[in-house]
Design an enzyme around this catalytic site. Structure first.
Site, PDB file in Angstrom:
ATOM      1  N   LYS A 169      -2.568  10.091  -2.740  1.00 54.43           N
ATOM      2  CA  LYS A 169      -2.981  11.410  -2.268  1.00 54.43           C
ATOM      3  C   LYS A 169      -3.461  11.310  -0.828  1.00 54.43           C
ATOM      4  O   LYS A 169      -3.956  10.242  -0.453  1.00 54.43           O
ATOM      5  CB  LYS A 169      -4.061  12.012  -3.170  1.00 54.43           C
ATOM      6  N   ASP A 182      -9.805  14.395   3.571  1.00 50.62           N
ATOM      7  CA  ASP A 182      -9.241  13.236   2.867  1.00 50.62           C
ATOM      8  C   ASP A 182      -9.983  13.014   1.543  1.00 50.62           C
ATOM      9  O   ASP A 182      -9.347  12.978   0.490  1.00 50.62           O
ATOM     10  CB  ASP A 182      -9.261  11.983   3.755  1.00 50.62           C
ATOM     11  N   SER A 217       4.293  -4.905   4.009  1.00 54.19           N
ATOM     12  CA  SER A 217       3.017  -4.894   4.717  1.00 54.19           C
ATOM     13  C   SER A 217       3.193  -5.475   6.101  1.00 54.19           C
ATOM     14  O   SER A 217       3.838  -6.500   6.275  1.00 54.19           O
ATOM     15  CB  SER A 217       1.990  -5.724   3.920  1.00 54.19           C
ATOM     16  N   ARG A 218       2.555  -4.792   7.048  1.00 46.24           N
ATOM     17  CA  ARG A 218       2.579  -5.289   8.424  1.00 46.24           C
ATOM     18  C   ARG A 218       1.577  -6.401   8.615  1.00 46.24           C
ATOM     19  O   ARG A 218       1.590  -7.107   9.595  1.00 46.24           O
ATOM     20  CB  ARG A 218       2.246  -4.145   9.397  1.00 46.24           C
ATOM     21  N   ILE A 252      -7.183   1.051  -0.600  1.00 46.97           N
ATOM     22  CA  ILE A 252      -6.937   1.562  -1.953  1.00 46.97           C
ATOM     23  C   ILE A 252      -5.947   0.678  -2.706  1.00 46.97           C
ATOM     24  O   ILE A 252      -6.058   0.510  -3.933  1.00 46.97           O
ATOM     25  CB  ILE A 252      -6.478   3.038  -1.934  1.00 46.97           C
TER      26      ILE A 252
HETATM   27  P1  NAP Z   1      -6.315   1.922   4.793  1.00 47.37           P
HETATM   28  O1  NAP Z   1      -7.367   0.989   4.267  1.00 47.37           O
HETATM   29  O2  NAP Z   1      -6.338   2.296   6.214  1.00 47.37           O
HETATM   30  O3  NAP Z   1      -4.928   1.281   4.408  1.00 47.37           O
HETATM   31  C1  NAP Z   1      -3.688   1.878   4.705  1.00 47.37           C
HETATM   32  C2  NAP Z   1      -2.655   0.776   4.877  1.00 47.37           C
HETATM   33  O4  NAP Z   1      -1.397   1.378   5.155  1.00 47.37           O
HETATM   34  C3  NAP Z   1      -2.920  -0.154   6.048  1.00 47.37           C
HETATM   35  O5  NAP Z   1      -3.793  -1.206   5.691  1.00 47.37           O
HETATM   36  C4  NAP Z   1      -1.542  -0.645   6.383  1.00 47.37           C
HETATM   37  O6  NAP Z   1      -1.212  -1.686   5.489  1.00 47.37           O
HETATM   38  C5  NAP Z   1      -0.622   0.527   6.011  1.00 47.37           C
HETATM   39  N1  NAP Z   1      -0.124   1.294   7.150  1.00 47.37           N
HETATM   40  C6  NAP Z   1       1.183   1.545   7.439  1.00 47.37           C
HETATM   41  N2  NAP Z   1       1.307   2.304   8.509  1.00 47.37           N
HETATM   42  C7  NAP Z   1       0.063   2.528   8.969  1.00 47.37           C
HETATM   43  C8  NAP Z   1      -0.442   3.248  10.072  1.00 47.37           C
HETATM   44  N3  NAP Z   1       0.348   3.882  10.942  1.00 47.37           N
HETATM   45  N4  NAP Z   1      -1.789   3.290  10.246  1.00 47.37           N
HETATM   46  C9  NAP Z   1      -2.611   2.644   9.382  1.00 47.37           C
HETATM   47  N5  NAP Z   1      -2.158   1.945   8.298  1.00 47.37           N
HETATM   48  C10 NAP Z   1      -0.830   1.899   8.105  1.00 47.37           C
HETATM   49  O7  NAP Z   1      -6.343   3.298   3.987  1.00 47.37           O
HETATM   50  P2  NAP Z   1      -6.668   3.521   2.439  1.00 47.37           P
HETATM   51  O8  NAP Z   1      -8.099   3.828   2.264  1.00 47.37           O
HETATM   52  O9  NAP Z   1      -6.085   2.450   1.617  1.00 47.37           O
HETATM   53  O10 NAP Z   1      -5.914   4.918   2.209  1.00 47.37           O
HETATM   54  C11 NAP Z   1      -4.505   5.002   2.114  1.00 47.37           C
HETATM   55  C12 NAP Z   1      -4.184   6.253   1.326  1.00 47.37           C
HETATM   56  O11 NAP Z   1      -4.806   6.148   0.045  1.00 47.37           O
HETATM   57  C13 NAP Z   1      -4.722   7.527   1.976  1.00 47.37           C
HETATM   58  O12 NAP Z   1      -3.825   8.587   1.805  1.00 47.37           O
HETATM   59  C14 NAP Z   1      -6.004   7.794   1.201  1.00 47.37           C
HETATM   60  O13 NAP Z   1      -6.322   9.173   1.133  1.00 47.37           O
HETATM   61  C15 NAP Z   1      -5.630   7.281  -0.165  1.00 47.37           C
HETATM   62  N6  NAP Z   1      -6.806   6.914  -0.973  1.00 47.37           N
HETATM   63  C16 NAP Z   1      -7.801   6.126  -0.460  1.00 47.37           C
HETATM   64  C17 NAP Z   1      -8.933   5.858  -1.230  1.00 47.37           C
HETATM   65  C18 NAP Z   1     -10.071   4.984  -0.744  1.00 47.37           C
HETATM   66  O14 NAP Z   1     -11.099   4.904  -1.421  1.00 47.37           O
HETATM   67  N7  NAP Z   1      -9.947   4.286   0.372  1.00 47.37           N
HETATM   68  C19 NAP Z   1      -9.045   6.386  -2.500  1.00 47.37           C
HETATM   69  C20 NAP Z   1      -7.993   7.125  -3.011  1.00 47.37           C
HETATM   70  C21 NAP Z   1      -6.892   7.387  -2.233  1.00 47.37           C
HETATM   71  P3  NAP Z   1      -0.358  -2.962   5.929  1.00 47.37           P
HETATM   72  O15 NAP Z   1      -1.184  -3.652   6.949  1.00 47.37           O
HETATM   73  O16 NAP Z   1      -0.218  -3.690   4.662  1.00 47.37           O
HETATM   74  O17 NAP Z   1       0.937  -2.456   6.493  1.00 47.37           O
END
Ligand code: NAP
Length: 318
Positions: free
Chosen positions: A100, A178, A46-47, A24
């Site tokens: 969110k 989610d 970022s990790r 996101i």
């Molecule tokens: P994601 O692709 O898994 O990314 C989350 C990022 O958070 C990871 O890439 C990592 O970034 C960091 N992170 C830090 N601690 C972590 C841990 N323990 N486990 C995994 N990642 C960790 O997830 P996302 O889809 O972006 O979603 C993140 C949030 O945004 C969620 O709450 C989701 O509901 C919300 N969201 C997502 C979307 C969508 O379409 N994907 C839409 C709206 C809202 P680093 O490697 O940079 O540390």
């Protein structure tokens, strides 16, 4: 809860950092910040390296110590790790925007709201779907035409939309809630009066901690009946639809609130885009010195987990 109205904000530039550069952050936050003259992306935490050309810090403490000029943080990690980060940022006097769902429990978000008030900083618990183009006009129409029945269908292929996101299947990751909480964020914004959860069936794969599908019923004012079905197992085109019956005919929000139909006719709706509008609102909240934390969607999720019947489902393998 009202749909947020977002006046343009014209204050000084705000240096901002993103914490957690995943799907996101890359898809929505980076381009929205780049297009918003109020915000300058000054760093990431970022990790995995962050964003190309942007200063990166391996952990939040390093950023908070080294960059006192960064006034605001946007937390885009999974909900399970957001509380400690938000708490540290608020204690360091920074404004915080939360993706969110705003946390993994209701009480931790309440604690953050209280802390932000005590520290005199802005906390913005975002619900991006409320900023979809059809939501505010749907709310306005339903204010004059009370809903009698609501049916929500939120189904998508988890393998397509959440590839490799193991945190979704772990406690606190919400599973199908989610995306489902996006539907609940719209529902709680467009109904003229609050609704309460009355039953929940949670289909939980044997090898997961969170549901892959669920069926909810809710009751609203004036005999309003609401049914919601969220399903991650759907392999066809996604459906993110809310259908409302009223005495004046049907209203339908499709594509997650982007399209609005009243009496079967498409309505001309326009909006700046969900994430551009979130950043405009964040700037406006900072200017006004206030927070925006509405827990209504998360309370419905929490109630589904309190009241829900667990029904074993086939194991999920990515
Ligand atoms: P994601 O692709 O898994 O990314 C989350 C990022 O958070 C990871 O890439 C990592 O970034 C960091 N992170 C830090 N601690 C972590 C841990 N323990 N486990 C995994 N990642 C960790 O997830 P996302 O889809 O972006 O979603 C993140 C949030 O945004 C969620 O709450 C989701 O509901 C919300 N969201 C997502 C979307 C969508 O379409 N994907 C839409 C709206 C809202 P680093 O490697 O940079 O540390």
């Amino acid at each position: 809860m009202t749909v947020p109205e977002t006046p343009a904000s014209g204050g000084p530039e705000i240096a901002l950092a993103i914490v957690g550069v995943g799907k996101i952050a890359r898809d929505q936050h980076l381009p929205s910040i780049a297009a918003d003259p109020r915000f300058r992306l000054a760093a990431t935490v970022s990790r995995s390296g962050g964003a190309e050309g942007i200063e990166n810090h391996p952990d939040l403490d390093a950023l908070l110590r080294g960059r006192p000029d960064i006034a605001a943080l946007s937390l885009c990690q999974p909900p399970q790790v957001r509380f400690e980060a938000a708490r540290a940022a608020i204690l360091a006097g920074r404004h915080v925007m939360l993706e969110k769902p705003p946390g993994q429990t209701v009480a931790e978000v309440q604690a953050l709201a209280a802390l932000a008030a005590a520290q005199g900083v802005t906390l913005f618990a975002t619900w991006h779907s409320r900023h979809a183009a059809g939501v505010a006009p749907a709310r306005d129409w339903l204010a004059a035409h009370p809903p009698r029945r609501v049916r929500i269908t939120w189904r998508e292929d988890v393998r397509e939309w959440h590839p490799g996101q193991t945190w979704i299947w772990q406690a606190g990751g919400l599973g199908v809630f989610d995306p489902g909480v996006n539907a609940l964020s719209i529902l709680t914004a467009i109904l003229p009066a609050p609704a309460r959860l009355t039953s929940a069936d949670l289909h939980v794969p044997e090898n997961c901690e969170t549901p892959i599908a669920c069926d909810l019923t809710l009751a609203g004012s004036g005999g309003l009946e609401i049914e919601a079905r969220f399903d991650f197992r759907w392999e066809g085109p996604p459906a993110w639809d809310i259908e409302v019956e009223t005495d004046a005919g049907p209203l339908r929000l499709s594509k997650g609130g982007a399209e609005l139909f009243i009496g079967g006719a498409a309505q001309a709706v326009a909006a700046p885009g969900e994430y551009p509008d979130l950043y405009r609102r964040f700037g406006a909240l900072i200017d006004a010195g206030v927070s925006d934390v509405d827990l209504a969607p998360l309370v419905l999720v929490a109630d589904a987990f309190l009241l829900g019947r667990r029904i074993p489902a086939a194991p999920f393998h990515e």
